[in-house]
Design a protein around this motif. Structure first.
Motif, PDB file in Angstrom:
ATOM      1  N   ASP A  41       0.736  -1.277  -0.129  1.00 17.59           N
ATOM      2  CA  ASP A  41      -0.015   0.082   0.048  1.00 17.59           C
ATOM      3  C   ASP A  41       0.796   1.207   0.040  1.00 17.59           C
ATOM      4  OD1 ASP A  41       1.042  -0.121   2.611  1.00 17.59           O
ATOM      5  OD2 ASP A  41      -0.860   0.336   3.495  1.00 17.59           O
ATOM      6  N   VAL A  42       2.038   1.207  -0.590  1.00 16.48           N
ATOM      7  CA  VAL A  42       3.171   2.349  -0.519  1.00 16.48           C
ATOM      8  C   VAL A  42       2.269   3.718  -1.193  1.00 16.48           C
ATOM      9  CG1 VAL A  42       4.011   1.684  -2.906  1.00 16.48           C
ATOM     10  CG2 VAL A  42       5.286   3.083  -1.249  1.00 16.48           C
ATOM     11  N   THR A  43       2.702   4.828  -0.611  1.00 14.85           N
ATOM     12  CA  THR A  43       2.249   5.966  -1.294  1.00 14.85           C
ATOM     13  C   THR A  43       3.442   6.547  -1.807  1.00 14.85           C
ATOM     14  OG1 THR A  43       0.656   6.466   0.465  1.00 14.85           O
ATOM     15  CG2 THR A  43       1.470   8.237  -0.799  1.00 14.85           C
ATOM     16  N   TYR A  44       3.441   6.692  -3.052  1.00  8.20           N
ATOM     17  CA  TYR A  44       4.721   7.354  -3.722  1.00  8.20           C
ATOM     18  C   TYR A  44       4.197   8.771  -4.375  1.00  8.20           C
ATOM     19  CZ  TYR A  44       9.261   7.265  -6.306  1.00  8.20           C
ATOM     20  OH  TYR A  44      10.213   7.283  -6.789  1.00  8.20           O
ATOM     21  N   VAL A  45       4.928   9.732  -4.009  1.00  6.56           N
ATOM     22  CA  VAL A  45       4.743  11.143  -4.402  1.00  6.56           C
ATOM     23  C   VAL A  45       5.906  11.583  -5.326  1.00  6.56           C
ATOM     24  CG1 VAL A  45       4.261  13.764  -3.518  1.00  6.56           C
ATOM     25  CG2 VAL A  45       3.446  11.418  -2.281  1.00  6.56           C
ATOM     26  N   GLU A  46       5.545  11.889  -6.623  1.00  8.42           N
ATOM     27  CA  GLU A  46       6.271  12.202  -7.451  1.00  8.42           C
ATOM     28  C   GLU A  46       5.895  13.337  -8.287  1.00  8.42           C
ATOM     29  OE1 GLU A  46       7.140  12.751 -10.826  1.00  8.42           O
ATOM     30  OE2 GLU A  46       9.308  12.162 -10.604  1.00  8.42           O
ATOM     31  N   HIS A  47       6.594  14.470  -7.822  1.00  2.92           N
ATOM     32  CA  HIS A  47       5.900  15.961  -8.216  1.00  2.92           C
ATOM     33  C   HIS A  47       5.525  16.026  -9.471  1.00  2.92           C
ATOM     34  CE1 HIS A  47       6.314  17.807  -3.936  1.00  2.92           C
ATOM     35  NE2 HIS A  47       6.940  16.567  -3.875  1.00  2.92           N
ATOM     36  N   ALA A  49       4.937  13.406 -11.735  1.00  3.31           N
ATOM     37  CA  ALA A  49       3.785  12.270 -12.274  1.00  3.31           C
ATOM     38  C   ALA A  49       2.705  12.326 -11.420  1.00  3.31           C
ATOM     39  CB  ALA A  49       4.520  10.892 -12.293  1.00  3.31           C
ATOM     40  N   GLY A  50       2.694  12.908 -10.089  1.00  4.38           N
ATOM     41  CA  GLY A  50       1.639  13.002  -9.300  1.00  4.38           C
ATOM     42  C   GLY A  50       1.619  11.775  -8.121  1.00  4.38           C
ATOM     43  N   THR A  51       0.576  11.588  -7.348  1.00  4.95           N
ATOM     44  CA  THR A  51       0.858  10.693  -6.272  1.00  4.95           C
ATOM     45  C   THR A  51       0.184   9.214  -6.693  1.00  4.95           C
ATOM     46  OG1 THR A  51       0.616  12.256  -4.656  1.00  4.95           O
ATOM     47  CG2 THR A  51      -0.035  10.097  -3.853  1.00  4.95           C
ATOM     48  N   MET A  52       1.030   8.193  -6.320  1.00  5.14           N
ATOM     49  CA  MET A  52       0.573   6.824  -6.750  1.00  5.14           C
ATOM     50  C   MET A  52       0.438   6.230  -5.507  1.00  5.14           C
ATOM     51  SD  MET A  52       3.381   6.339  -9.465  1.00  5.14           S
ATOM     52  CE  MET A  52       4.361   7.824  -9.154  1.00  5.14           C
ATOM     53  N   ARG A  59       4.600   0.379 -10.288  1.00  3.30           N
ATOM     54  CA  ARG A  59       5.393  -0.499 -11.171  1.00  3.30           C
ATOM     55  C   ARG A  59       5.137  -0.177 -12.715  1.00  3.30           C
ATOM     56  NH1 ARG A  59       6.888  -5.221  -9.328  1.00  3.30           N
ATOM     57  NH2 ARG A  59       5.482  -5.451  -7.840  1.00  3.30           N
ATOM     58  N   PRO A  60       4.087   0.121 -13.143  1.00  2.00           N
ATOM     59  CA  PRO A  60       3.886   0.661 -14.447  1.00  2.00           C
ATOM     60  C   PRO A  60       4.790   2.028 -14.916  1.00  2.00           C
ATOM     61  CG  PRO A  60       1.814   0.627 -13.869  1.00  2.00           C
ATOM     62  CD  PRO A  60       2.873  -0.030 -12.702  1.00  2.00           C
ATOM     63  N   TRP A  61       4.745   2.975 -13.814  1.00  6.12           N
ATOM     64  CA  TRP A  61       5.207   4.213 -14.015  1.00  6.12           C
ATOM     65  C   TRP A  61       6.923   3.920 -13.934  1.00  6.12           C
ATOM     66  CZ3 TRP A  61       8.418   6.262  -9.827  1.00  6.12           C
ATOM     67  CH2 TRP A  61       8.898   7.340 -10.021  1.00  6.12           C
ATOM     68  N   ILE A  62       7.512   3.342 -13.102  1.00  8.69           N
ATOM     69  CA  ILE A  62       8.606   3.116 -13.036  1.00  8.69           C
ATOM     70  C   ILE A  62       9.403   2.441 -14.386  1.00  8.69           C
ATOM     71  CG2 ILE A  62       9.123   1.057 -11.727  1.00  8.69           C
ATOM     72  CD1 ILE A  62      10.985   4.240 -11.355  1.00  8.69           C
ATOM     73  N   TRP A  63       8.623   1.366 -14.788  1.00  8.39           N
ATOM     74  CA  TRP A  63       9.060   0.937 -16.025  1.00  8.39           C
ATOM     75  C   TRP A  63       9.031   1.809 -17.203  1.00  8.39           C
ATOM     76  CZ3 TRP A  63      11.274  -3.739 -17.135  1.00  8.39           C
ATOM     77  CH2 TRP A  63      11.403  -4.747 -16.112  1.00  8.39           C
ATOM     78  N   ARG A 126       6.423   4.838   2.333  1.00  9.01           N
ATOM     79  CA  ARG A 126       6.266   6.000   1.167  1.00  9.01           C
ATOM     80  C   ARG A 126       7.474   6.525   1.168  1.00  9.01           C
ATOM     81  NH1 ARG A 126       5.751  11.705   1.622  1.00  9.01           N
ATOM     82  NH2 ARG A 126       3.769  12.366   1.292  1.00  9.01           N
ATOM     83  N   GLN A 127       7.507   7.300  -0.325  1.00 15.12           N
ATOM     84  CA  GLN A 127       8.479   7.679  -0.656  1.00 15.12           C
ATOM     85  C   GLN A 127       8.100   9.055  -1.558  1.00 15.12           C
ATOM     86  OE1 GLN A 127      11.583   5.808  -3.009  1.00 15.12           O
ATOM     87  NE2 GLN A 127      12.087   7.629  -4.032  1.00 15.12           N
TER      88      GLN A 127
END
Length: 169
Positions: A41-47, A49-52, A59-63, A126-127
């Motif tokens: 259930d990670v929250t990944y905030v990438e300014h 790309a948005g919050t995943m 996964r699809p975003w990083i690939w 979280r990242q």
């Protein structure tokens, strides 16, 4: 506060594992182990790309990000410095994002600040990546111009330049 306090030693060891996993992913171009070090259930905030939310959004975003130019030309992601916040279970670091040698030994990169929150058992919950996207664009344009000057500009980079960088030199 996380509600759970982790020792400095555990955070340092977990972050060393994080860096090793990122290093292997960069070397092998297999991004699944990188994603798997996060909680389900990670929250990944990438300014940019948005919050995943959740591994299966990350996964699809990083690939996609790392297997297309310019991400596909980034060779490693070493931390330049780190701060360990035991009370919050957080590690803050500056990550370098160097690109491949364009052909003359030049190193061109941009950096970001990453804030990763530990969940325990080697997992991160979280990242958040903080950076100026224009610095990444400027570094990529600089790399493309150098590669063009050297006659090593690949088609995918020339296409990127035509779309985002004002065209090749």
């Amino acid at each position: 506060m996380t509600g759970t306090t982790f020792s400095r030693a555990e955070l340092v060891e977990a972050f060393a594992g994080f860096e090793a996993t990122v290093g292997r992913a960069a070397a092998t171009r297999d991004w699944d182990p990188w994603v798997d070090q996060y909680t389900e259930d990670v929250t990944y905030v990438e300014h940019a790309a948005g919050t995943m939310r959740g591994r299966e959004q990350v996964r699809p975003w990083i690939w996609r990000t790392m297997e297309n130019f310019p991400g596909s030309y980034m060779t490693s992601f070493p931390s330049l410095w780190t701060v360990v916040d035991e009370a919050r279970g957080v590690v803050i670091c500056e990550l370098d994002n160097p690109m491949r040698d364009p052909g003359d030994g030049t190193i061109i990169s941009a950096t970001n600040i990453s804030i990763v929150t530990y969940a325990g058992d080697g997992k991160w919950r979280r990242q958040e990546d903080v950076y100026n996207p224009l610095r990444f664009v400027a570094a990529t344009v600089k790399w493309c111009r150098k590669a063009d000057e050297l006659g090593t500009l690949p088609d995918e980079a020339a296409q990127w330049m035509a779309t985002y960088g004002g065209g090749a030199r």
